[in-house]
Enzyme design. Sequence first.
Site: not given
Length: 362
Positions: A215, A258
């Site tokens: 991300i 992430e």
Amino acid sequence: MNHHADEPLKGNILIVDDTPDNLRLLSSMLQNRGYRVRKALNGKIALMACQTLPPDVILLDINMPDMNGYQVCQALKSMDKTCEIPIIFISVLDNVQDKVKAFEVGGADYITKPFQFPEVEARVENQLNLKRLQKELQEKNQLLELQNARLRQEIEKRRHAEDALQQANQQLKELVCVDGLTQVANRRHFDEYLQKQWQRSQQDCSPLSLVLCDIDFFKNYNDTFGHLAGDACLQRVAKAIYRAVNRPNYLVARYGGEEFVVILPASNIRNALRVAKRIQHEIQQLHIHHPASAVSPFVTLSLGIASTIPRDRDCLNDLIHRADKALYRAKKEGRNRYCIDLLRSPPRDPQPCINPPFPCDG
């Protein structure tokens, strides 16, 4: 032979006859042989006696006033309390039709007068034995039904226990294999599954691909919205990746923080590229606001793609390293894009680093 008081009674007999002499004679003979005997001079008295205390066997005359033996038998067979009592007709009627009618109304046996007592006793004893056997069979059937009911209860308990154990094992498996936050596979399960698919691809000489996702500017997202919002964002991203993959043998896992990774068995670089495009499309459809991102007002992903056909001299970690290198290039060249490691199985597209096919400005 007279019956002694200390001997057990053989059975309870009811004699129904409108002739007192016949009653006394037959009653005396049966009592001397160890039977308990009651007498009834007509059908109505017989019915009342049976309702008060049902006998084991009934000796029933046919020719009686007001209510003949056939009618008495039909009445007894129509009542729940007396319908199982065996009835032996004793009659002077020797016609075949009379005997047939006796059996049709429910009689168990038929004796023609004048009778011989040994025959009467033998037929009475036969009915008593049949009744005892029926009672034993009924008791055994009841016991068997009770045992079957207990067995069914035990089977049901075991089934519930097995279901509970299976559910507990499933929960334990999920705890071991599933990431608690995102509900996709965890790093441990990723490592095990990749090792398994690597060995299978070596045996089958089939391609194995990885798509590594990160991300973009997720730290900035957490700093802006807080960690609870960050966790919610991770969950939505994981679900979007899972929707994009949509193959039973592909595995979506949380690689760490992430980062997410997709294992694609028996898939070459072109298949992996199609999966990467679907992932970016699903992420764009989320429209998760990310004002702290330097590349888009919405949450985006950078992806690294690598593929190989494993050989004996190859190392599994090389495939992960190559996907990570491709991901690093995607980040270095502007993020919000996917890059392909071209060490093996190069695609026909000459561009190794590709901008997403969808607008990123929301």
